[in-house]
Design a protein around this motif. Structure first.
Motif, PDB file in Angstrom:
ATOM      1  N   ASP A   1       5.302   0.283   3.787  1.00  0.00           N
ATOM      2  CA  ASP A   1       6.083  -0.819   4.325  1.00  0.00           C
ATOM      3  C   ASP A   1       7.548  -0.584   3.963  1.00  0.00           C
ATOM      4  N   LYS A   2       8.439  -1.283   4.603  1.00  0.00           N
ATOM      5  CA  LYS A   2       9.862  -1.114   4.305  1.00  0.00           C
ATOM      6  C   LYS A   2      10.274  -1.949   3.098  1.00  0.00           C
ATOM      7  N   PHE A   3      11.185  -1.406   2.311  1.00  0.00           N
ATOM      8  CA  PHE A   3      11.776  -2.084   1.154  1.00  0.00           C
ATOM      9  C   PHE A   3      13.279  -2.117   1.385  1.00  0.00           C
ATOM     10  N   ASN A   4      13.818  -3.300   1.591  1.00  0.00           N
ATOM     11  CA  ASN A   4      15.241  -3.468   1.926  1.00  0.00           C
ATOM     12  C   ASN A   4      15.626  -2.661   3.172  1.00  0.00           C
ATOM     13  N   GLY A   5      14.751  -2.656   4.169  1.00  0.00           N
ATOM     14  CA  GLY A   5      15.033  -1.986   5.436  1.00  0.00           C
ATOM     15  C   GLY A   5      14.787  -0.497   5.438  1.00  0.00           C
ATOM     16  N   LYS A   6      14.253   0.078   4.372  1.00  0.00           N
ATOM     17  CA  LYS A   6      14.020   1.517   4.288  1.00  0.00           C
ATOM     18  C   LYS A   6      12.578   1.790   3.887  1.00  0.00           C
ATOM     19  N   VAL A   7      12.019   2.881   4.410  1.00  0.00           N
ATOM     20  CA  VAL A   7      10.733   3.369   3.921  1.00  0.00           C
ATOM     21  C   VAL A   7      11.041   4.292   2.751  1.00  0.00           C
ATOM     22  N   LEU A   8      10.609   3.912   1.561  1.00  0.00           N
ATOM     23  CA  LEU A   8      10.934   4.684   0.363  1.00  0.00           C
ATOM     24  C   LEU A   8       9.943   5.813   0.163  1.00  0.00           C
ATOM     25  N   VAL A   9      10.482   6.992  -0.146  1.00  0.00           N
ATOM     26  CA  VAL A   9       9.684   8.178  -0.417  1.00  0.00           C
ATOM     27  C   VAL A   9      10.105   8.712  -1.781  1.00  0.00           C
ATOM     28  N   PHE A  10       9.133   8.926  -2.650  1.00  0.00           N
ATOM     29  CA  PHE A  10       9.383   9.473  -3.974  1.00  0.00           C
ATOM     30  C   PHE A  10       8.789  10.870  -4.035  1.00  0.00           C
ATOM     31  N   GLY A  11       9.575  11.829  -4.467  1.00  0.00           N
ATOM     32  CA  GLY A  11       9.096  13.192  -4.659  1.00  0.00           C
ATOM     33  C   GLY A  11       9.148  13.537  -6.129  1.00  0.00           C
ATOM     34  N   ALA A  12       8.134  14.243  -6.616  1.00  0.00           N
ATOM     35  CA  ALA A  12       8.099  14.589  -8.039  1.00  0.00           C
ATOM     36  C   ALA A  12       7.434  15.938  -8.230  1.00  0.00           C
ATOM     37  N   PHE A  13       7.959  16.691  -9.170  1.00  0.00           N
ATOM     38  CA  PHE A  13       7.277  17.883  -9.656  1.00  0.00           C
ATOM     39  C   PHE A  13       6.698  17.503 -11.006  1.00  0.00           C
ATOM     40  N   LEU A  14       5.376  17.512 -11.121  1.00  0.00           N
ATOM     41  CA  LEU A  14       4.698  17.044 -12.320  1.00  0.00           C
ATOM     42  C   LEU A  14       4.029  18.213 -13.054  1.00  0.00           C
ATOM     43  N   VAL A  15       4.138  18.199 -14.352  1.00  0.00           N
ATOM     44  CA  VAL A  15       3.458  19.152 -15.223  1.00  0.00           C
ATOM     45  C   VAL A  15       2.533  18.342 -16.103  1.00  0.00           C
ATOM     46  N   GLY A  16       1.253  18.643 -16.047  1.00  0.00           N
ATOM     47  CA  GLY A  16       0.296  17.842 -16.796  1.00  0.00           C
ATOM     48  C   GLY A  16      -0.754  18.671 -17.499  1.00  0.00           C
ATOM     49  N   LEU A  17      -1.472  18.022 -18.382  1.00  0.00           N
ATOM     50  CA  LEU A  17      -2.593  18.631 -19.083  1.00  0.00           C
ATOM     51  C   LEU A  17      -3.880  17.924 -18.664  1.00  0.00           C
ATOM     52  N   ARG A  18      -4.912  18.689 -18.467  1.00  0.00           N
ATOM     53  CA  ARG A  18      -6.235  18.151 -18.147  1.00  0.00           C
ATOM     54  C   ARG A  18      -7.168  18.542 -19.297  1.00  0.00           C
TER      55      ARG A  18
ATOM     56  N   VAL B   1       4.431  13.848  -3.277  1.00  0.00           N
ATOM     57  CA  VAL B   1       5.312  13.038  -2.440  1.00  0.00           C
ATOM     58  C   VAL B   1       4.567  11.748  -2.117  1.00  0.00           C
ATOM     59  N   GLN B   2       5.188  10.611  -2.462  1.00  0.00           N
ATOM     60  CA  GLN B   2       4.540   9.308  -2.299  1.00  0.00           C
ATOM     61  C   GLN B   2       5.445   8.383  -1.501  1.00  0.00           C
ATOM     62  N   ALA B   3       4.860   7.627  -0.581  1.00  0.00           N
ATOM     63  CA  ALA B   3       5.631   6.699   0.252  1.00  0.00           C
ATOM     64  C   ALA B   3       4.952   5.342   0.280  1.00  0.00           C
ATOM     65  N   MET B   4       5.784   4.309   0.330  1.00  0.00           N
ATOM     66  CA  MET B   4       5.273   2.948   0.509  1.00  0.00           C
ATOM     67  C   MET B   4       5.011   2.749   1.994  1.00  0.00           C
TER      68      MET B   4
ATOM     69  N   PHE C   1       0.835  -1.196   0.000  1.00  0.00           N
ATOM     70  CA  PHE C   1       0.000   0.000   0.000  1.00  0.00           C
ATOM     71  C   PHE C   1       0.872   1.248   0.000  1.00  0.00           C
ATOM     72  N   SER C   2       0.305   2.337  -0.531  1.00  0.00           N
ATOM     73  CA  SER C   2       1.038   3.598  -0.571  1.00  0.00           C
ATOM     74  C   SER C   2       0.125   4.745  -0.172  1.00  0.00           C
ATOM     75  N   VAL C   3       0.752   5.828   0.235  1.00  0.00           N
ATOM     76  CA  VAL C   3       0.057   7.073   0.537  1.00  0.00           C
ATOM     77  C   VAL C   3       0.828   8.193  -0.145  1.00  0.00           C
ATOM     78  N   ALA C   4       0.103   9.162  -0.688  1.00  0.00           N
ATOM     79  CA  ALA C   4       0.745  10.269  -1.392  1.00  0.00           C
ATOM     80  C   ALA C   4       0.060  11.574  -1.017  1.00  0.00           C
ATOM     81  N   GLY C   5       0.854  12.618  -0.911  1.00  0.00           N
ATOM     82  CA  GLY C   5       0.354  13.968  -0.677  1.00  0.00           C
ATOM     83  C   GLY C   5       0.600  14.817  -1.907  1.00  0.00           C
ATOM     84  N   ASN C   6      -0.329  15.691  -2.217  1.00  0.00           N
ATOM     85  CA  ASN C   6      -0.239  16.545  -3.403  1.00  0.00           C
ATOM     86  C   ASN C   6      -0.492  17.994  -3.036  1.00  0.00           C
ATOM     87  N   LEU C   7       0.247  18.885  -3.658  1.00  0.00           N
ATOM     88  CA  LEU C   7       0.027  20.328  -3.564  1.00  0.00           C
ATOM     89  C   LEU C   7       0.200  20.866  -4.968  1.00  0.00           C
TER      90      LEU C   7
END
Length: 130
Positions: A112-129, A107-110, A83-89
């Motif tokens: 659960d731990k992956f190889n002993g670490k909680v992984l957090v991914f940060g991204a600046f996204l530009v999109g079209l709607r 900012v998205q985080a798993m 499972f993951s949780v992500a925050g958006n601004l």
């Protein structure tokens, strides 16, 4: 690899968003691919809600949270799902036009731990709607 060294990754996303004036309901899929290491990748699917703080004819500022499922692969033999949780601004430019521009910090985080670490991914996204 990209996970251990904090190197840049390419981010791709797609989904559907329901615009309910002061709220945005979103169903999305994200994929992160290692810039220098194509064997490292992350795929996630989530559903989320965002509150629109400021809504004008030209822009809308929002913040929210997504909950979902994520799969992380460090290489062909080392992977994990959970499972993951992500925050958006973000801000939507030209909100009332047929095509909008979405600028988002995510900012998205798993959860659960992956190889002993909680992984957090940060991204600046530009999109079209549209």
């Amino acid at each position: 690899n990209a996970i251990d060294s904090h190197k840049a990754m390419f981010a791709f996303a797609g989904g559907y968003s329901w615009d309910l004036q002061r709220f945005l309901l979103e169903l999305r899929g994200d994929s992160y691919i290692g810039y220098d290491d194509a064997g490292m990748n992350t795929t996630s699917f989530s559903v989320g809600g965002h509150y629109v703080f400021s809504d004008t004819r030209m822009s809308a500022v929002y913040s929210g949270i997504d909950l979902g499922f994520i799969h992380i692969a460090k290489d062909l033999l080392d992977d994990k799902s959970g499972f993951s949780v992500a925050g958006n601004l973000g801000v939507i430019l030209l909100r009332y036009a047929d095509i909008n521009v979405d600028l988002r910090l995510r900012v998205q985080a798993m959860a659960d731990k992956f190889n002993g670490k909680v992984l957090v991914f940060g991204a600046f996204l530009v999109g079209l709607r549209f």
